[in-house]
Design an enzyme around this catalytic site. Sequence first.
Site, short mmCIF file in Angstrom:
data_model
loop_
_atom_site.label_atom_id
_atom_site.label_comp_id
_atom_site.label_asym_id
_atom_site.label_seq_id
_atom_site.Cartn_x
_atom_site.Cartn_y
_atom_site.Cartn_z
N ASP A 86 -4.24 -7.56 -2.96
CA ASP A 86 -5.23 -7.82 -4.01
C ASP A 86 -5.18 -6.73 -5.07
O ASP A 86 -5.13 -6.99 -6.28
CB ASP A 86 -6.62 -7.90 -3.37
N ASP B 285 -0.17 4.04 -1.29
CA ASP B 285 -0.50 4.92 -2.40
C ASP B 285 0.75 5.32 -3.18
O ASP B 285 0.77 5.36 -4.42
CB ASP B 285 -1.28 6.16 -1.94
N LYS C 214 0.04 1.24 5.20
CA LYS C 214 -0.50 2.60 5.39
C LYS C 214 -0.39 2.95 6.87
O LYS C 214 -1.33 3.44 7.51
CB LYS C 214 -1.95 2.66 4.90
#
Length: 292
Positions: free
Chosen positions: A185, A161, A128
Amino acid sequence: MPKHGTPLPKYVLDSVARTKIAIKGPITTPVGSGFRSVNVALRKEFDLFANLRPCLYMEGVKTPIPNVDLVVVRENTEDLYAGVEHMVGKDAAESIKIITRFGTERIARFAFQYASTHGRKKVTIVHKANIMKCTDGLFLDVSREVGKGFPNIECEDRIVDNMCMQLVQKPELYDVLLCPNLYGDIISDLCAGLIGGLGVAPGANYGKDIAIFEAIHGSAPKYKGLNKVNPTAVILSAVLMLEHLGEARAAERVAKAVRQVIAEKKKVTYDLGGTAGTSQYADEVIRVMEKA
């Protein structure tokens, strides 16, 4: 826990340190209080910096998308999971995201080396960095640098995302996913969902000279003693352990038997569409191995 006062007694740590290898079952971690995650404690104790989670479609498992074949490589010691957090007064809490060049270099090298030695073609760096320019920016930049040392492996990157959307829409475009701790994760659970759920998803944790193998799912205390739960993820984690030990033939023998039992659907657990219990399923895997 009642006997030793800890879910991770010293004799267990001493055994792992001596043998350099272990396989463990799922352990419940209390939410919000109680003892710290045993998984996290083991990763810290033995510096198990690399978490490997293969997600491979198996015939007979109900899945939204067939023929998925992905590997998630997750950094295991840094990021928000480093556990550096505290309360700020009574009404706020702060957690510190830690990304280092050292930590990123070694997980990136692990991912590219894994891809190279396992016939994989591409590594996708998940980040990100458009928002967290320092931390995720460092992870992206260092991973790209490491990737240059593996010209036979394609290197690309995706914002996390967008990566999640891409995996749901067209997972066939991806191969090895290189992730910081938190994203790894989350994404590994998403990938497990693509192949039928956590019950069929194995996992491994690697350090410099120690490896610990485990299913990626948590525990299910409500099913304790009922001979009901699906053991596939634990069995396939043992397959990864056998491969690590150089027992490739034995590993393939076990994996092939699991695939056959699931494809036949005669003696599988409830979540796989059958009525067999845990032990009956395991016995069937053994019968198929003996027959082969």
